[in-house]
Design a protein around this motif. Structure first.
Motif, PDB file in Angstrom:
ATOM      1  N   GLY A  14      -1.831  -0.196  -6.012  1.00  0.00           N
ATOM      2  CA  GLY A  14      -3.244  -0.376  -6.332  1.00  0.00           C
ATOM      3  C   GLY A  14      -4.130  -0.026  -5.159  1.00  0.00           C
ATOM      4  O   GLY A  14      -5.132   0.694  -5.292  1.00  0.00           O
ATOM      5  N   CYS A  15      -3.763  -0.529  -3.990  1.00  0.00           N
ATOM      6  CA  CYS A  15      -4.506  -0.262  -2.757  1.00  0.00           C
ATOM      7  C   CYS A  15      -4.547   1.236  -2.461  1.00  0.00           C
ATOM      8  O   CYS A  15      -5.596   1.796  -2.115  1.00  0.00           O
ATOM      9  CB  CYS A  15      -3.839  -1.029  -1.617  1.00  0.00           C
ATOM     10  SG  CYS A  15      -4.253  -0.485   0.036  1.00  0.00           S
ATOM     11  N   THR A  16      -3.408   1.923  -2.614  1.00  0.00           N
ATOM     12  CA  THR A  16      -3.326   3.357  -2.341  1.00  0.00           C
ATOM     13  C   THR A  16      -4.227   4.141  -3.279  1.00  0.00           C
ATOM     14  O   THR A  16      -4.968   5.044  -2.849  1.00  0.00           O
ATOM     15  CB  THR A  16      -1.871   3.845  -2.474  1.00  0.00           C
ATOM     16  OG1 THR A  16      -1.038   3.114  -1.556  1.00  0.00           O
ATOM     17  CG2 THR A  16      -1.760   5.329  -2.181  1.00  0.00           C
ATOM     18  N   GLU A  17      -4.194   3.798  -4.555  1.00  0.00           N
ATOM     19  CA  GLU A  17      -5.015   4.506  -5.523  1.00  0.00           C
ATOM     20  C   GLU A  17      -6.491   4.259  -5.269  1.00  0.00           C
ATOM     21  O   GLU A  17      -7.322   5.160  -5.387  1.00  0.00           O
ATOM     22  CB  GLU A  17      -4.639   4.090  -6.945  1.00  0.00           C
ATOM     23  CG  GLU A  17      -5.349   4.887  -8.032  1.00  0.00           C
ATOM     24  CD  GLU A  17      -5.150   6.390  -7.903  1.00  0.00           C
ATOM     25  OE1 GLU A  17      -6.133   7.138  -8.136  1.00  0.00           O
ATOM     26  OE2 GLU A  17      -4.031   6.828  -7.560  1.00  0.00           O
ATOM     27  N   ARG A  18      -6.842   3.020  -4.895  1.00  0.00           N
ATOM     28  CA  ARG A  18      -8.244   2.715  -4.595  1.00  0.00           C
ATOM     29  C   ARG A  18      -8.717   3.507  -3.383  1.00  0.00           C
ATOM     30  O   ARG A  18      -9.855   3.986  -3.341  1.00  0.00           O
ATOM     31  CB  ARG A  18      -8.425   1.204  -4.376  1.00  0.00           C
ATOM     32  CG  ARG A  18      -8.502   0.407  -5.671  1.00  0.00           C
ATOM     33  CD  ARG A  18      -8.832  -1.053  -5.432  1.00  0.00           C
ATOM     34  NE  ARG A  18      -7.685  -1.843  -5.006  1.00  0.00           N
ATOM     35  CZ  ARG A  18      -6.766  -2.352  -5.835  1.00  0.00           C
ATOM     36  NH1 ARG A  18      -6.847  -2.122  -7.136  1.00  0.00           N
ATOM     37  NH2 ARG A  18      -5.769  -3.080  -5.369  1.00  0.00           N
ATOM     38  N   PHE A  19      -7.851   3.652  -2.399  1.00  0.00           N
ATOM     39  CA  PHE A  19      -8.223   4.415  -1.206  1.00  0.00           C
ATOM     40  C   PHE A  19      -8.509   5.876  -1.568  1.00  0.00           C
ATOM     41  O   PHE A  19      -9.549   6.435  -1.184  1.00  0.00           O
ATOM     42  CB  PHE A  19      -7.109   4.340  -0.156  1.00  0.00           C
ATOM     43  CG  PHE A  19      -7.438   5.041   1.126  1.00  0.00           C
ATOM     44  CD1 PHE A  19      -8.057   4.360   2.159  1.00  0.00           C
ATOM     45  CD2 PHE A  19      -7.153   6.388   1.294  1.00  0.00           C
ATOM     46  CE1 PHE A  19      -8.391   5.012   3.344  1.00  0.00           C
ATOM     47  CE2 PHE A  19      -7.480   7.050   2.468  1.00  0.00           C
ATOM     48  CZ  PHE A  19      -8.091   6.357   3.497  1.00  0.00           C
ATOM     49  N   ILE A  20      -7.604   6.498  -2.302  1.00  0.00           N
ATOM     50  CA  ILE A  20      -7.778   7.911  -2.652  1.00  0.00           C
ATOM     51  C   ILE A  20      -9.002   8.099  -3.552  1.00  0.00           C
ATOM     52  O   ILE A  20      -9.787   9.038  -3.359  1.00  0.00           O
ATOM     53  CB  ILE A  20      -6.506   8.453  -3.330  1.00  0.00           C
ATOM     54  CG1 ILE A  20      -5.318   8.394  -2.364  1.00  0.00           C
ATOM     55  CG2 ILE A  20      -6.730   9.891  -3.814  1.00  0.00           C
ATOM     56  CD1 ILE A  20      -3.994   8.773  -2.991  1.00  0.00           C
TER      57      ILE A  20
ATOM     58  N   PHE B 181      -1.919   9.533   6.649  1.00  0.00           N
ATOM     59  CA  PHE B 181      -1.638   9.023   5.307  1.00  0.00           C
ATOM     60  C   PHE B 181      -0.145   8.967   5.007  1.00  0.00           C
ATOM     61  O   PHE B 181       0.286   8.159   4.190  1.00  0.00           O
ATOM     62  CB  PHE B 181      -2.371   9.838   4.235  1.00  0.00           C
ATOM     63  CG  PHE B 181      -2.709   9.011   3.027  1.00  0.00           C
ATOM     64  CD1 PHE B 181      -3.647   7.987   3.122  1.00  0.00           C
ATOM     65  CD2 PHE B 181      -2.087   9.217   1.811  1.00  0.00           C
ATOM     66  CE1 PHE B 181      -3.954   7.193   2.026  1.00  0.00           C
ATOM     67  CE2 PHE B 181      -2.383   8.430   0.702  1.00  0.00           C
ATOM     68  CZ  PHE B 181      -3.317   7.418   0.812  1.00  0.00           C
ATOM     69  N   SER B 182       0.659   9.769   5.676  1.00  0.00           N
ATOM     70  CA  SER B 182       2.105   9.645   5.521  1.00  0.00           C
ATOM     71  C   SER B 182       2.589   8.304   6.065  1.00  0.00           C
ATOM     72  O   SER B 182       3.574   7.738   5.571  1.00  0.00           O
ATOM     73  CB  SER B 182       2.827  10.787   6.234  1.00  0.00           C
ATOM     74  OG  SER B 182       2.577  10.749   7.633  1.00  0.00           O
ATOM     75  N   ARG B 183       1.871   7.760   7.052  1.00  0.00           N
ATOM     76  CA  ARG B 183       2.192   6.416   7.564  1.00  0.00           C
ATOM     77  C   ARG B 183       1.597   5.336   6.669  1.00  0.00           C
ATOM     78  O   ARG B 183       2.194   4.272   6.488  1.00  0.00           O
ATOM     79  CB  ARG B 183       1.691   6.280   9.000  1.00  0.00           C
ATOM     80  CG  ARG B 183       2.534   7.060  10.004  1.00  0.00           C
ATOM     81  CD  ARG B 183       1.952   7.052  11.404  1.00  0.00           C
ATOM     82  NE  ARG B 183       0.909   8.048  11.589  1.00  0.00           N
ATOM     83  CZ  ARG B 183      -0.276   7.815  12.118  1.00  0.00           C
ATOM     84  NH1 ARG B 183      -0.610   6.583  12.504  1.00  0.00           N
ATOM     85  NH2 ARG B 183      -1.154   8.777  12.274  1.00  0.00           N
ATOM     86  N   PHE B 184       0.428   5.593   6.110  1.00  0.00           N
ATOM     87  CA  PHE B 184      -0.205   4.641   5.183  1.00  0.00           C
ATOM     88  C   PHE B 184       0.721   4.329   4.004  1.00  0.00           C
ATOM     89  O   PHE B 184       0.906   3.165   3.631  1.00  0.00           O
ATOM     90  CB  PHE B 184      -1.525   5.244   4.682  1.00  0.00           C
ATOM     91  CG  PHE B 184      -2.277   4.408   3.684  1.00  0.00           C
ATOM     92  CD1 PHE B 184      -3.434   3.730   4.052  1.00  0.00           C
ATOM     93  CD2 PHE B 184      -1.862   4.302   2.355  1.00  0.00           C
ATOM     94  CE1 PHE B 184      -4.148   2.968   3.131  1.00  0.00           C
ATOM     95  CE2 PHE B 184      -2.565   3.548   1.427  1.00  0.00           C
ATOM     96  CZ  PHE B 184      -3.710   2.876   1.817  1.00  0.00           C
ATOM     97  N   ILE B 185       1.292   5.364   3.387  1.00  0.00           N
ATOM     98  CA  ILE B 185       2.063   5.151   2.154  1.00  0.00           C
ATOM     99  C   ILE B 185       3.398   4.458   2.395  1.00  0.00           C
ATOM    100  O   ILE B 185       4.054   4.028   1.445  1.00  0.00           O
ATOM    101  CB  ILE B 185       2.307   6.471   1.395  1.00  0.00           C
ATOM    102  CG1 ILE B 185       3.106   7.465   2.245  1.00  0.00           C
ATOM    103  CG2 ILE B 185       0.975   7.081   0.946  1.00  0.00           C
ATOM    104  CD1 ILE B 185       3.529   8.705   1.459  1.00  0.00           C
ATOM    105  N   GLU B 186       3.796   4.286   3.662  1.00  0.00           N
ATOM    106  CA  GLU B 186       5.037   3.559   3.943  1.00  0.00           C
ATOM    107  C   GLU B 186       4.961   2.112   3.454  1.00  0.00           C
ATOM    108  O   GLU B 186       5.957   1.551   3.004  1.00  0.00           O
ATOM    109  CB  GLU B 186       5.345   3.579   5.448  1.00  0.00           C
ATOM    110  CG  GLU B 186       5.790   4.922   5.978  1.00  0.00           C
ATOM    111  CD  GLU B 186       6.096   4.868   7.464  1.00  0.00           C
ATOM    112  OE1 GLU B 186       6.483   3.784   7.955  1.00  0.00           O
ATOM    113  OE2 GLU B 186       5.947   5.901   8.145  1.00  0.00           O
ATOM    114  N   THR B 187       3.778   1.504   3.548  1.00  0.00           N
ATOM    115  CA  THR B 187       3.642   0.087   3.182  1.00  0.00           C
ATOM    116  C   THR B 187       2.486  -0.187   2.225  1.00  0.00           C
ATOM    117  O   THR B 187       2.391  -1.300   1.696  1.00  0.00           O
ATOM    118  CB  THR B 187       3.436  -0.784   4.440  1.00  0.00           C
ATOM    119  OG1 THR B 187       2.247  -0.363   5.118  1.00  0.00           O
ATOM    120  CG2 THR B 187       4.628  -0.672   5.394  1.00  0.00           C
ATOM    121  N   GLY B 188       1.591   0.766   1.995  1.00  0.00           N
ATOM    122  CA  GLY B 188       0.441   0.538   1.119  1.00  0.00           C
ATOM    123  C   GLY B 188       0.877   0.313  -0.321  1.00  0.00           C
ATOM    124  O   GLY B 188       1.682   1.077  -0.860  1.00  0.00           O
ATOM    125  N   GLY B 189       0.350  -0.747  -0.945  1.00  0.00           N
ATOM    126  CA  GLY B 189       0.681  -1.034  -2.333  1.00  0.00           C
ATOM    127  C   GLY B 189       0.092   0.012  -3.266  1.00  0.00           C
ATOM    128  O   GLY B 189      -0.848   0.730  -2.902  1.00  0.00           O
TER     129      GLY B 189
END
Length: 336
Positions: free
Chosen positions: A141-147, A131-139
């Protein structure tokens, strides 16, 4: 029941013929899948038996079919998550309600602050890694939906654990509701946005037709998975599956229940197509992103179907034969 004789096999519905979407596989599949497998094995500390089972899973191949256009970096994050999710699912099968809630707090905490969250649990360390790699480019809205959808996953698994402790088979409607979250599909749909480098506006992501298409996709993936996983699950007495729920509530025999679930799968694809035709327009730029997202859902439908026979998780090394003949010979019950 229509028969008192226990069957020794059942015949799968022809789900592959019902799904005419093109199957595409990411060009980075082989390299990324093997690197991610090593990542998981280095972190999970599996026994030799679990290691062999994990390598037969082929989660990288599933991910490559579900995100065929992702670049290598984004595909790697998606494959890591898929390997993590399958392992999480296996670990949680052995947890009680309290243990499941502890896993929830650890993993969701790591997602909320993957750089600073402190944990010595394997699942938490793995969460921080991908997830530290995910948040490098995740928008955002997308990040919040994932969590948010991972939070739903853990809460639903806790309900499943409670049912398992009490040896309860849920009713049909309750099962459908909880299974849509225990499937783990919802965070995988957020990964469609992540892998495609898009971030849908909330009003689009929450539109009833988008939600309906996600639900139809989730249902197809989930109900078909219940068909494919039933044999292994019945051998160990696991009843968190649509087939025993249907048999129990509708007084059907095994083959009748299988055909009932197959009809549900077919209707979910029809629902998906009806919703696609009725989507509104939000303007050229958003419509382009919506088209990418909808194709991502389509990729999940076809990709998961074909992978289920390629993986050794459900049919061992006989997947291709089962895919062609659709005959599943029942495994003996495993004594506890």
């Amino acid at each position: 029941m229509s028969t008192l004789i226990s069957p020794d096999h059942f015949i799968l519905p022809d789900l592959v013929s019902d799904c005419t979407y093109p199957l595409r596989v990411n060009d980075n599949c082989e390299e990324v899948a093997r690197v991610s497998e090593q990542w998981l094995l280095d972190m999970a500390n599996h026994s030799e038996r679990k290691r062999r089972a994990f390598l037969g899973l082929k989660a990288g191949e599933l991910t490559a079919a579900c995100y065929p256009d992702a670049d290598a970096f984004h595909l790697r994050v998606c494959v890591d998550f898929m390997n993590y999710l399958f392992n999480l699912d296996d670990w949680l099968d052995e947890f009680d309600v309290e243990g499941t809630r502890g896993m929830h707090d650890c993993c969701i905490g790591a997602m909320r602050d993957p750089l600073n969250f402190e944990t010595d649990k394997r699942a938490g360390i793995m969460t921080k890694s991908f997830f530290s790699r995910f948040i490098e480019t995740g928008g955002p809205g997308c990040t919040e939906r994932f969590i948010h959808t991972m939070d739903l996953f853990f809460k639903a698994v806790a309900v499943q654990a409670a049912d398992r402790e009490k040896d309860v088979i849920p009713d049909f409607e309750s099962y459908i509701t909880i299974r849509r979250d225990t499937s783990g599909c919802k965070p995988c749909f957020a990964l469609i946005e992540y892998a495609s480098r898009i971030d849908l506006p909330d009003e689009v992501a929450e539109h009833p037709l988008i939600r309906s298409m996600e639900e139809a996709t989730n249902d197809l993936v989930t109900w078909s998975n219940d068909l494919f996983s039933y044999n292994v699950e019945q051998s160990r007495g696991d009843t968190h599956n649509m087939i025993p729920v249907i048999m129990h509530q509708r007084d059907l025999n095994l083959q009748e229940a299988v055909e009932y679930v197959g009809a549900l799968c077919k209707s979910s694809i029809q629902r998906f197509e009806t919703d696609r035709k009725n989507l509104p327009t939000w303007g050229p730029e958003i419509d382009r992103d919506v088209a990418v997202y909808v194709e991502g859902l389509q990729n999940w439908i076809v990709g998961s179907l074909h992978w289920s026979f390629d993986s050794e998780r459900y049919f061992g090394t006989s997947g291709l034969e089962v895919k062609q003949q659709r005959i599943v010979k029942l495994l003996p019950k495993v004594s506890s």
